[in-house]
Design an enzyme around this catalytic site. Structure first.
Site, mmCIF file in Angstrom:
data_model
loop_
_atom_site.group_PDB
_atom_site.id
_atom_site.type_symbol
_atom_site.label_atom_id
_atom_site.label_comp_id
_atom_site.label_asym_id
_atom_site.label_seq_id
_atom_site.Cartn_x
_atom_site.Cartn_y
_atom_site.Cartn_z
ATOM 1 C CD GLU A 1 54.700 21.222 7.283
ATOM 2 O OE1 GLU A 1 54.712 20.045 7.455
ATOM 3 O OE2 GLU A 1 53.997 21.974 7.992
ATOM 4 C CG HIS B 1 46.957 16.368 5.890
ATOM 5 N ND1 HIS B 1 47.640 15.790 4.709
ATOM 6 C CD2 HIS B 1 47.766 16.801 6.514
ATOM 7 C CE1 HIS B 1 48.815 16.258 4.660
ATOM 8 N NE2 HIS B 1 49.026 16.880 5.803
ATOM 9 N NE ARG C 1 47.823 20.474 5.936
ATOM 10 C CZ ARG C 1 48.292 20.482 7.291
ATOM 11 N NH1 ARG C 1 47.283 20.361 7.954
ATOM 12 N NH2 ARG C 1 49.556 20.181 7.210
ATOM 13 C CG HIS D 1 44.947 16.682 9.458
ATOM 14 N ND1 HIS D 1 45.679 15.701 9.813
ATOM 15 C CD2 HIS D 1 45.971 17.609 9.604
ATOM 16 C CE1 HIS D 1 47.025 15.850 10.320
ATOM 17 N NE2 HIS D 1 46.956 17.352 10.063
ATOM 18 N NE ARG E 1 46.099 22.675 12.058
ATOM 19 C CZ ARG E 1 47.171 21.822 11.718
ATOM 20 N NH1 ARG E 1 48.348 22.479 12.244
ATOM 21 N NH2 ARG E 1 46.913 20.571 11.307
HETATM 22 P P1 FAD Z 1 46.182 15.710 21.647
HETATM 23 O O1 FAD Z 1 47.793 15.575 21.085
HETATM 24 O O2 FAD Z 1 45.296 15.159 20.516
HETATM 25 O O3 FAD Z 1 46.020 15.187 23.008
HETATM 26 C C1 FAD Z 1 44.497 14.858 23.378
HETATM 27 C C2 FAD Z 1 44.725 14.373 24.937
HETATM 28 O O4 FAD Z 1 43.458 14.210 25.342
HETATM 29 C C3 FAD Z 1 44.825 12.880 24.713
HETATM 30 O O5 FAD Z 1 46.094 12.295 25.783
HETATM 31 C C4 FAD Z 1 43.724 11.999 24.980
HETATM 32 O O6 FAD Z 1 43.815 11.007 25.677
HETATM 33 C C5 FAD Z 1 43.118 13.182 26.208
HETATM 34 N N1 FAD Z 1 41.556 13.027 26.144
HETATM 35 C C6 FAD Z 1 40.834 13.330 25.246
HETATM 36 N N2 FAD Z 1 39.532 13.167 25.907
HETATM 37 C C7 FAD Z 1 39.846 12.861 27.219
HETATM 38 C C8 FAD Z 1 38.859 12.537 28.018
HETATM 39 N N3 FAD Z 1 37.479 12.834 27.937
HETATM 40 N N4 FAD Z 1 39.308 12.295 29.209
HETATM 41 C C9 FAD Z 1 40.549 12.317 29.457
HETATM 42 N N5 FAD Z 1 41.617 12.506 28.431
HETATM 43 C C10 FAD Z 1 41.034 12.692 27.141
HETATM 44 N N6 FAD Z 1 50.243 19.925 13.698
HETATM 45 C C11 FAD Z 1 51.442 20.708 13.631
HETATM 46 O O7 FAD Z 1 51.687 21.710 14.176
HETATM 47 N N7 FAD Z 1 52.544 19.861 12.887
HETATM 48 C C12 FAD Z 1 52.388 18.519 12.349
HETATM 49 O O8 FAD Z 1 53.333 18.240 11.966
HETATM 50 C C13 FAD Z 1 51.086 17.949 12.560
HETATM 51 N N8 FAD Z 1 51.021 16.737 12.054
HETATM 52 C C14 FAD Z 1 50.208 16.254 12.357
HETATM 53 C C15 FAD Z 1 49.797 14.553 12.008
HETATM 54 C C16 FAD Z 1 48.799 13.986 12.290
HETATM 55 C C17 FAD Z 1 48.700 12.566 11.649
HETATM 56 C C18 FAD Z 1 47.521 14.436 12.989
HETATM 57 C C19 FAD Z 1 46.577 13.659 13.548
HETATM 58 C C20 FAD Z 1 47.723 15.838 13.416
HETATM 59 C C21 FAD Z 1 48.793 16.717 13.165
HETATM 60 N N9 FAD Z 1 49.044 17.813 13.677
HETATM 61 C C22 FAD Z 1 50.285 18.598 13.556
HETATM 62 C C23 FAD Z 1 48.183 18.407 14.520
HETATM 63 C C24 FAD Z 1 48.343 18.528 15.890
HETATM 64 O O9 FAD Z 1 49.439 17.313 16.060
HETATM 65 C C25 FAD Z 1 47.368 18.347 16.784
HETATM 66 O O10 FAD Z 1 46.648 19.564 16.677
HETATM 67 C C26 FAD Z 1 48.126 18.830 18.259
HETATM 68 O O11 FAD Z 1 49.248 17.691 18.452
HETATM 69 C C27 FAD Z 1 47.124 18.573 19.445
HETATM 70 O O12 FAD Z 1 47.585 18.611 20.685
HETATM 71 P P2 FAD Z 1 46.703 18.666 21.898
HETATM 72 O O13 FAD Z 1 47.531 18.659 22.707
HETATM 73 O O14 FAD Z 1 45.542 19.784 21.785
HETATM 74 O O15 FAD Z 1 45.766 17.291 21.718
HETATM 75 C C1 SIN Z 2 51.883 17.320 8.040
HETATM 76 O O1 SIN Z 2 52.919 16.799 8.278
HETATM 77 O O2 SIN Z 2 51.545 17.191 7.006
HETATM 78 C C2 SIN Z 2 50.972 17.718 9.235
HETATM 79 C C3 SIN Z 2 51.129 18.766 9.397
HETATM 80 C C4 SIN Z 2 50.123 19.868 10.055
HETATM 81 O O3 SIN Z 2 49.010 19.100 10.216
HETATM 82 O O4 SIN Z 2 50.430 20.785 10.432
#
Ligand code: FAD
Ligand code: SIN
Length: 534
Positions: free
Chosen positions: A114, A236, A282, A343, A378
């Site tokens: 990437e 993104h 990015r 993103h 990032r």
């Molecule tokens: P999240 O997975 O966002 O989970 C948040 C949780 O908090 C959810 O369960 C939600 O319900 C809960 N929540 C929020 N507010 C409250 C509240 N007030 N009360 C109760 N529950 C609440 N990163 C990578 O490293 N590689 C990738 O390939 C990648 N691809 C991505 C593709 C997309 C489309 C997106 C959007 C992001 C991507 N990212 C990627 C970024 C990465 O997925 C996220 O930064 C990461 O998954 C965040 O994880 P997290 O556990 O912090 O939060």
């Molecule tokens: C992607 O698959 O392009 C998302 C990867 C990331 O947000 O780290």
């Protein structure tokens, strides 16, 4: 549900960060995990590209660290960077032990590439890595007797001894709205963890799901925690441009495997902006696309992978291929229309290497935290890695603090005697739209002083209206999210106003140069008047 519940640990969020932490603590504590939607409702479920980690014998952690620092425009903290990249292999091994089915080639993990990475080091499960990880973790947590899962339960605000007028400053739990029944309950806990994901829903166009409203950042701020670097909102470069394809991402791995960015006339342009062309970090790619779209007045640009053979495309990108096909786009034959979209939130609640925040008993991990890892931008696929690494460190830290017979203070039930049912819910919908539009128009990929001032003015007006609404009417998920979005938007705007340079994701026409000294933007909630607990 009981009006008052007691646990050792309250994990707010069920993404990669929250569930990893819950699993690591399961042998030692009674844990509640909250998700305001289904367990799959956060960004983790949507993650496509993969997890960055050094697994190849020709690669070393120092390369990964150097790429992270470089993408972050030298603002990343080297302790957080080294700590994270050094845990790469252990994190992947742990995920494999849990059963995550990562893609393999000839019996070895397949490593994709990437933007900003000098080596192939993205471990993935085809193009739906997040689903593979979360499905596996959800299976595990469902089978842990010490973990209780509360879906559709939304934390409203943290409960701290300071807010209660007691001595010290310790978080002792949270008020939680049961979205299905409307009841508001007290969750008491020895340790509370914010794992609530990011705040990209502050923008009109985003790759995130609806719940990315920055709740953790807003709750932490309202409780007195400092936040940092919120001006760095990552856009993104390639989200699908199609009227029916709300928020669908086209993974950066498509560019990693040779995808070319094209103008509407079919010509390539990225080489004019950066010698790494499509594989520049990015911030550079998104800005280049934005520049070309504005220059040409184009609604979208294109990403073309059709020169790779059909089998390769379908096996590496089955989800993207299928989704585009449903919308009438055959990515084996034609370029994909794309636009940049909000993103990832690089800043967040200031937390140390173990997730400790400014308040005792309160941790922040995952996208909601600011660990110093991402700097001004990032590096792709570093976020899932950060979730696993910091959740693991946080679990260790918490284990050392758990008490056998913890005594909780008396906490009053939520008081709704002074509020009524709203008869004007349209205000909430209107303000959601208005906020996300001015953030997109004025606080987006390219900023100016004037745009930020306009945004600040609107944000102040909106926050006044929302505060009045909040104190008069019964709460709902939409109202709580709007209140959080508005607060986080203000913090983003204030942070952006303080940065008088262009660095990484923060680009302003008024200060196009890079300052010699790289400095974090830290906001402190001084003189914050504690919102009365209802
Ligand atoms: P999240 O997975 O966002 O989970 C948040 C949780 O908090 C959810 O369960 C939600 O319900 C809960 N929540 C929020 N507010 C409250 C509240 N007030 N009360 C109760 N529950 C609440 N990163 C990578 O490293 N590689 C990738 O390939 C990648 N691809 C991505 C593709 C997309 C489309 C997106 C959007 C992001 C991507 N990212 C990627 C970024 C990465 O997925 C996220 O930064 C990461 O998954 C965040 O994880 P997290 O556990 O912090 O939060
Ligand atoms: C992607 O698959 O392009 C998302 C990867 C990331 O947000 O780290």
């Amino acid at each position: 549900m009981k009006l008052q519940q007691e646990f050792d640990i309250l994990v707010i969020g069920s993404g990669a960060a929250g569930l990893t932490l819950a699993l690591k603590l399961a042998p030692f504590a009674r844990i509640a995990v909250l998700s305001k939607g289904q367990l799959t409702s956060g960004s983790t479920w949507l993650a496509q590209g993969g997890v960055a980690a050094v697994m190849d014998s020709l690669d070393v952690a120092q390369n990964h660290a150097a790429d992270t620092l470089n993408a972050g425009s030298n603002l990343s903290h080297s302790d957080a960077v080294n700590f994270t990249v050094e845990q790469g292999r252990a994190s992947i091994d742990w995920l494999i032990e849990q059963g995550v089915p990562f893609s393999k080639e000839n019996g070895q993990l397949h490593l994709t590439k990437e933007g900003g990475h000098s080596h192939r080091r993205i471990i993935h499960a085809a193009d739906s890595t997040g689903k593979a990880i979360l499905n596996t973790l959800i299976d595990k947590v469902r089978n842990e007797p010490s973990i209780t899962l509360f879906e559709h339960c939304m934390a409203i605000d943290l409960i701290t001894t300071q807010k209660m007028g007691l001595a010290g400053d310790k978080c002792v739990g949270a008020y939680v709205l049961d979205i299905n029944t409307g009841s508001i309950n007290v969750f008491k806990a020895q340790q509370t963890i914010l794992a609530t994901g990011g705040a990209s829903k502050t923008y009109l166009y985003t790759s995130n799901s609806d719940g990315a409203s920055g709740d953790g950042i807003a709750m932490a701020w309202r409780s007195g925690c400092r936040v940092a670097n919120l001006e760095f909102n990552q856009f993104h470069p390639t989200c699908l441009y199609h009227p029916q394809a709300k928020s669908f991402l086209i993974s950066e791995a498509v560019r990693g495997e040779g995808g070319k960015l094209l103008l509407p006339d079919g010509s390539a342009f990225m080489h004019k902006f950066d010698q790494r062309a499509e594989l520049a970090p990015r911030d550079i790619v998104a800005r280049a696309i934005d520049h070309e779209m504005k220059r040409l007045g184009a609604d979208c640009l294109y990403l073309d992978i059709s020169h790779r053979d059909d089998d390769f495309i379908k096996s590496h990108f089955p989800t993207i291929h299928q989704r585009c096909k449903e919308l009438g786009i055959d990515i084996c034959k034609q370029p994909i229309p794309i636009v940049p979209a909000a993103h990832y939130t690089c800043g967040g609640v200031i937390s140390d290497i173990n997730g400790n925040t400014d308040i005792n008993g309160l941790y922040a991990i995952g996208e909601t935290a600011f660990t110093g890892l991402h700097g001004a931008n990032r590096l792709a696929s570093n976020s899932l890695l950060e979730c696993i690494v910091f959740a693991s460190a946080c679990a260790k830290d918490i284990c050392a603090k758990l008490e056998d017979n913890c005594e909780f203070p008396e906490i009053a039930n939520w008081d709704e005697s002074q509020v009524t049912d709203s008869d004007e819910d349209v205000i909430i919908a209107h303000n959601w739209d208005e906020l996300r539009r001015f953030m997109w128009d004025y606080v987006g990929i390219v900023r100016t002083n004037k745009r930020l001032q306009r945004a600040k003015h609107r944000s102040d007006l909106l926050q006044g209206e929302i505060a009045e609404y909040y104190s008069n009417y019964k709460i709902s998920r939409d109202l709580l999210e709007l209140r959080n979005l508005a607060l986080v938007s203000e913090l983003i705007i204030r942070s952006a106003m303080l940065r008088k340079e262009s660095r990484g994701l923060h680009f302003t026409l008024d200060y196009p140069e890079l300052n010699l000294q790289a400095k974090d933007t830290i906001l402190t909630p001084i003189n914050y008047s504690w919102p009365a607990i209802r």
